[in-house]
Design a protein around this motif. Structure first.
Motif, PDB file in Angstrom:
ATOM      1  N   TYR A   1       0.804  -0.792  -0.236  1.00  0.00           N
ATOM      2  CA  TYR A   1       0.517  -0.014  -0.350  1.00  0.00           C
ATOM      3  C   TYR A   1       0.961   1.157  -0.222  1.00  0.00           C
ATOM      4  O   TYR A   1       0.299   2.262  -0.490  1.00  0.00           O
ATOM      5  CB  TYR A   1      -1.133   0.589   1.247  1.00  0.00           C
ATOM      6  N   ASP A   2       1.687   1.555   0.599  1.00  0.00           N
ATOM      7  CA  ASP A   2       2.529   2.978   0.885  1.00  0.00           C
ATOM      8  C   ASP A   2       4.140   3.164  -0.295  1.00  0.00           C
ATOM      9  O   ASP A   2       3.967   3.603  -0.813  1.00  0.00           O
ATOM     10  CB  ASP A   2       3.561   2.093   2.598  1.00  0.00           C
ATOM     11  N   THR A   3       4.266   1.486  -0.744  1.00  0.00           N
ATOM     12  CA  THR A   3       4.889   1.621  -2.139  1.00  0.00           C
ATOM     13  C   THR A   3       3.726   2.143  -3.050  1.00  0.00           C
ATOM     14  O   THR A   3       4.001   3.066  -3.901  1.00  0.00           O
ATOM     15  CB  THR A   3       4.908   0.466  -2.620  1.00  0.00           C
ATOM     16  N   GLN A   4       2.411   2.240  -3.659  1.00  0.00           N
ATOM     17  CA  GLN A   4       1.393   2.221  -3.973  1.00  0.00           C
ATOM     18  C   GLN A   4       1.597   3.965  -4.244  1.00  0.00           C
ATOM     19  O   GLN A   4       1.586   4.530  -4.544  1.00  0.00           O
ATOM     20  CB  GLN A   4       0.076   2.045  -4.227  1.00  0.00           C
ATOM     21  N   LYS A   5       0.995   4.369  -2.487  1.00  0.00           N
ATOM     22  CA  LYS A   5       0.975   5.685  -2.863  1.00  0.00           C
ATOM     23  C   LYS A   5       2.072   6.409  -2.851  1.00  0.00           C
ATOM     24  O   LYS A   5       2.430   7.961  -3.280  1.00  0.00           O
ATOM     25  CB  LYS A   5       1.146   5.955  -0.873  1.00  0.00           C
ATOM     26  N   ALA A   6       3.997   6.013  -2.017  1.00  0.00           N
ATOM     27  CA  ALA A   6       4.898   6.192  -2.651  1.00  0.00           C
ATOM     28  C   ALA A   6       5.309   7.008  -4.813  1.00  0.00           C
ATOM     29  O   ALA A   6       5.657   7.633  -4.480  1.00  0.00           O
ATOM     30  CB  ALA A   6       6.188   5.753  -2.245  1.00  0.00           C
ATOM     31  N   ILE A   7       4.847   5.530  -4.792  1.00  0.00           N
ATOM     32  CA  ILE A   7       4.953   5.817  -6.539  1.00  0.00           C
ATOM     33  C   ILE A   7       3.972   7.245  -7.357  1.00  0.00           C
ATOM     34  O   ILE A   7       4.179   7.876  -8.181  1.00  0.00           O
ATOM     35  CB  ILE A   7       4.291   4.777  -7.019  1.00  0.00           C
ATOM     36  N   SER A   8       2.849   7.457  -6.434  1.00  0.00           N
ATOM     37  CA  SER A   8       1.300   8.469  -7.248  1.00  0.00           C
ATOM     38  C   SER A   8       2.008   9.718  -6.552  1.00  0.00           C
ATOM     39  O   SER A   8       2.048  10.563  -7.274  1.00  0.00           O
ATOM     40  CB  SER A   8       0.608   8.466  -6.425  1.00  0.00           C
ATOM     41  N   LEU A   9       2.762   9.407  -5.021  1.00  0.00           N
ATOM     42  CA  LEU A   9       3.284  11.111  -4.706  1.00  0.00           C
ATOM     43  C   LEU A   9       4.758  11.308  -5.461  1.00  0.00           C
ATOM     44  O   LEU A   9       5.000  13.209  -6.260  1.00  0.00           O
ATOM     45  CB  LEU A   9       3.851  10.868  -3.527  1.00  0.00           C
ATOM     46  N   LEU A  10       5.632  10.411  -5.659  1.00  0.00           N
ATOM     47  CA  LEU A  10       6.643  10.826  -6.708  1.00  0.00           C
ATOM     48  C   LEU A  10       6.279  11.166  -8.611  1.00  0.00           C
ATOM     49  O   LEU A  10       7.363  12.200  -8.462  1.00  0.00           O
ATOM     50  CB  LEU A  10       7.380   9.368  -6.869  1.00  0.00           C
ATOM     51  N   LYS A  11       5.613  10.919  -9.048  1.00  0.00           N
ATOM     52  CA  LYS A  11       5.167  10.679  -9.981  1.00  0.00           C
ATOM     53  C   LYS A  11       4.601  12.869  -9.962  1.00  0.00           C
ATOM     54  O   LYS A  11       5.076  12.955 -11.363  1.00  0.00           O
ATOM     55  CB  LYS A  11       3.814   9.798 -10.461  1.00  0.00           C
ATOM     56  N   ARG A  12       4.145  12.404  -8.943  1.00  0.00           N
ATOM     57  CA  ARG A  12       2.861  13.986  -9.316  1.00  0.00           C
ATOM     58  C   ARG A  12       4.186  15.139  -9.230  1.00  0.00           C
ATOM     59  O   ARG A  12       4.134  16.548  -9.526  1.00  0.00           O
ATOM     60  CB  ARG A  12       2.126  14.018  -8.026  1.00  0.00           C
ATOM     61  N   LEU A  13       5.176  14.428  -7.707  1.00  0.00           N
ATOM     62  CA  LEU A  13       6.113  15.734  -7.606  1.00  0.00           C
ATOM     63  C   LEU A  13       7.267  16.218  -9.001  1.00  0.00           C
ATOM     64  O   LEU A  13       7.462  16.617  -9.411  1.00  0.00           O
ATOM     65  CB  LEU A  13       7.226  14.722  -6.315  1.00  0.00           C
TER      66      LEU A  13
END
Length: 252
Positions: free
Chosen positions: A16-28
């Motif tokens: 779950y945190d991996t998916q959150k981190a990927i989503s945040l990374l792409k936006r940043l």
């Protein structure tokens, strides 16, 4: 297929945190890249009409995935690359010198020759294009652009690691970029293959940008393939005003 997990591998984040981190990374990363290069986001097509001429043929031998559309005489192709489509999009969207576009592109490359931890038939990548003035079509401008891209990657990594400090163990990307030509690599490592030259040089210099990979070297062989209808061997675009010569390659 040569994908594998290293022995003893343990994920640093939960699924779950991996998916959150990927989503945040792409936006940043999108926000940072857009700010540094003056780019605006556009939506990319998943497929184009076969007769449009907009699907990139990569090195000229890869076969696109195609299908017919029900109740239509149109045959479509899943994109392999947006190299050509982006140029038309710049015109259609009314971009002008100094402005450009970026997109998060999805593609299918059925003839991908390497299937491993880094290569896949399915492609998810950022792509961008920018209009520049003729006087900016020189190596100095290219190098400044490359350094801005690396800066966007490094800034994104810093923010992600501040939120997920456990990822700091993966190591930091070097902000200093080493520029080298494909010919210089061949001269330095004549006994190695092009990929082996890249790997050897990256081990020594960390973040590397290779210039001129599409043209024939003194050995008579190019460093790597490029679409035959894309650009000339020196990376100068046939259509004026393109900011990113394809005859160059960045290894991080």
């Amino acid at each position: 297929m040569k994908t594998h997990l290293p022995q003893g591998y343990r994920p640093l984040l939960s699924m779950y945190d991996t998916q959150k981190a990927i989503s945040l990374l792409k936006r940043l990363f999108e926000d940072r890249l857009g700010a540094l290069l003056n780019l605006y986001r556009v939506s990319a097509p998943l497929f184009v009409a076969q007769d449009s001429g907009l699907n990139d043929n990569l090195s000229g031998v890869e076969r696109p995935v195609s299908f017919d559309i029900l109740r239509s005489d149109t045959k479509a192709e899943v994109v392999q690359s947006l190299a050509k489509w982006k140029r038309l999009a710049l015109k259609r969207y009314g971009f002008y010198p100094g402005k450009g576009l970026y997109t998060d592109m999805n593609a299918i490359r059925r003839d991908e020759s390497e299937l491993d931890n880094l290569h896949s038939v399915y492609v998810d990548q950022w792509d961008w294009e920018k209009i520049i003035l003729p006087e900016d079509r020189k190596l100095d401008y290219l190098k400044l652009t490359v350094m801005d891209i690396v800066r966007a990657v490094c800034d994104t990594q810093d923010t992600i690691e501040a939120i997920y400090p456990q990822l700091g163990s993966l190591g930091k990307l070097c902000r200093e970029v080493t520029f080298v030509t494909a010919q210089e690599l061949e001269d330095r490592y004549p006994e190695l293959t092009p990929k082996e030259r890249e790997n050897r040089f990256v081990k020594e210099h960390k973040t590397v940008f290779i210039i001129g990979i599409g043209g024939a070297l003194r050995s008579g062989q190019p460093h790597d393939g490029r679409a035959p209808d894309y650009d000339d061997v020196h990376g100068h675009p046939r259509r004026p005003g393109r900011a990113r010569p394809p005859a160059a390659h960045c290894r991080l």
